[in-house]
Structures are given as structure tokens and as C-alpha cells.
Design an enzyme around this catalytic site. Structure first.
Site, PDB file in Angstrom:
ATOM      1  CE  LYS A  14      -3.798   2.218   2.530  1.00 45.17           C
ATOM      2  NZ  LYS A  14      -3.184   3.534   2.774  1.00 45.17           N
ATOM      3  CB  CYS A  69      -4.220   7.351   0.418  1.00 54.05           C
ATOM      4  SG  CYS A  69      -5.493   6.269   1.090  1.00 54.05           S
TER       5      CYS A  69
END
Length: 241
Positions: A14, A69
Site C-alpha cells: 500500500k 492516502c
């Protein structure tokens, strides 16, 4: 489901995906800052660089890179670096954060050219969610909110219009778009890439007072703005005469 060797690897997947995106956007934003030295529209330049060149596709720039993010994961990736090397991820974050203040540079140029005091300017933000496509009402990591916080003490008024966010919050007032808006604002900042933002601008091309239109996402055809001498068009790297 993608299988990896452990929890650390799964989390790292990620982090490197989002860090790579942030760094690629940072390069595009660095290009925009270089274009600013020569008054070149960075969107046009990057499109020309990508055309007919299949080896790599350069990302497009933006007035900052927001969201929860891309603003967080690069920091998690480079923090507590135990190896002795300069972090590209950290440099990318710094560039993208620098871009948040870029629209203000054009606002100052506009005010100087029109001999208007910055503190007397009235500003409208188009799009304040952290992204416009796919559309969202999420404000986490919104670069528009960061820019608002930087400008709110410097100009007379800042309002916003967003196709998804329907309510004002704190001192940030949401306004409806209608013909009365034409003479109420000295500057319009397009700050996310919601496709409908460009439609609003088409309806606002009958300005009768000098107005800066900052097209932070290259949504409108700058040739349209030349039909009205009152409009100063600007984008990343470029501002009209």
C-alpha cells in the site's frame, strides 16, 4: 487477493503504491514550477511530451496533491529512515505541499497588474473536496482547505461552490452559482477536477469587471476566455497578459 510474505509486506504494498503516485505527481508539479519561469502552460507541455512517445507517460500537475492516502503514506514510507540516503518520497511531498500556495502567486500577479490591493479581493473556490473525479464529499487532506487557511487573513472574502458538498462550514460559506456572481468576485480558483466545474465557467464568461480565472486542472479551453478582455486566464505555469 494478492499473497505476500507477511503483514509488513502487505502494508508496504500500500505504501509504495501511494508513494509512487505522489512522487510521479511531484515530478509533474516540478515541471509546472519550471514552466512558470517561462510562462508555459505545463498541461500543454506535458501533453506534447507524452504524444507519440510510448516509453513513459508523464503525469499531469495539480495545485497540490490531497486526500488522506497520498498525504500520509509517503510520510510513513520515508519516516525513521535507517539508511543514509536522501528520500525521493520526502522530496516529492515537499514539492506537492509547495504547490498548495501556487494559486496565491497568480493572485498577487493579478492584483499587481490591475493595481488592486490584495486585501480588497473577493475570491471564489470551485471544488473543495479533495478530488472531483470520481466525485466525493470527502474533505480529508483537501488542498482547497489548506489554501483557504493560507488566504483567509489576506483577502477580503473567500466563498466556495462545490457540486457535491452542499453546506457551509465554519467561516467558509457555500454560495449558489447564478448570474449575480459575475460581479461579486475578482478571482475564481478551480481547485478540483469535478467535470461540471468547466460548465460553470462557461456561464460566467460575461464578467464586466476584471477577474482572474485560475484553471488548476486544465478543465476549460483558454481560447474561450480570450473572448472577454476582462478575463485573465491562468493555469499551472502560465498566466495570460
Amino acid at each position: 487477493i494478492i499473497e505476500v510474505d507477511g503483514l509488513e509486506a502487505a502494508e508496504m504494498v500500500k505504501l509504495i503504491n501511494n508513494t509512487f503516485r505522489d512522487v510521479s505527481f511531484a515530478f509533474a508539479n516540478e515541471v509546472a514550477l519550471k514552466c512558470d519561469e517561462y510562462n508555459i502552460n505545463s498541461f500543454d507541455l506535458i501533453s506534447a511530451a507524452n504524444k507519440g512517445y510510448p516509453r513513459n507517460k508523464i503525469s499531469l500537475p495539480s495545485p497540490g496533491v490531497g486526500g488522506y492516502c497520498l498525504t500520509k503514506d509517503p510520510v510513513l514510507f520515508y519516516q525513521n529512515n535507517k539508511n543514509d540516503f536522501f528520500s525521493i518520497a520526502k522530496a516529492g511531498r515537499l514539492i506537492n505541499e509547495k504547490m498548495i500556495s501556487y494559486p496565491f502567486q497568480h493572485l498577487k500577479r493579478f492584483a499587481s497588474s490591475k493595481k488592486i490591493k490584495i486585501k480588497n479581493l473577493k475570491v471564489l473556490f470551485l471544488g473543495i473536496a479533495f478530488k472531483g473525479m470520481p466525485e466525493t464529499n470527502d474533505l480529508r487532506g483537501s488542498t482547497a482547505i489548506d489554501l483557504y487557511n493560507k488566504l483567509t487573513s489576506k483577502v477580503e472574502k473567500i466563498d466556495f461552490y462545490d457540486f457535491v458538498i452542499k453546506e457551509s462550514f465554519k467561516d467558509f460559506k457555500r454560495v449558489e452559482i447564478d448570474e449575480r456572481i459575475r460581479n461579486n468576485y475578482d478571482c475564481i480558483f478551480i481547485l478540483n477536477n469535478h467535470p461540471s466545474n468547466k460548465d460553470v465557467l462557461k456561464e460566467l464568461l460575461s464578467f464586466t469587471n476584471p477577474v482572474l480565472v485560475f484553471d488548476g486542472w486544465n478543465l476549460i479551453d483558454k481560447k474561450i476566455t480570450t473572448k472577454n478582455d476582462n478575463i485573465v486566464y491562468s493555469s499551472l505555469g502560465y498566466i495570460s497578459e
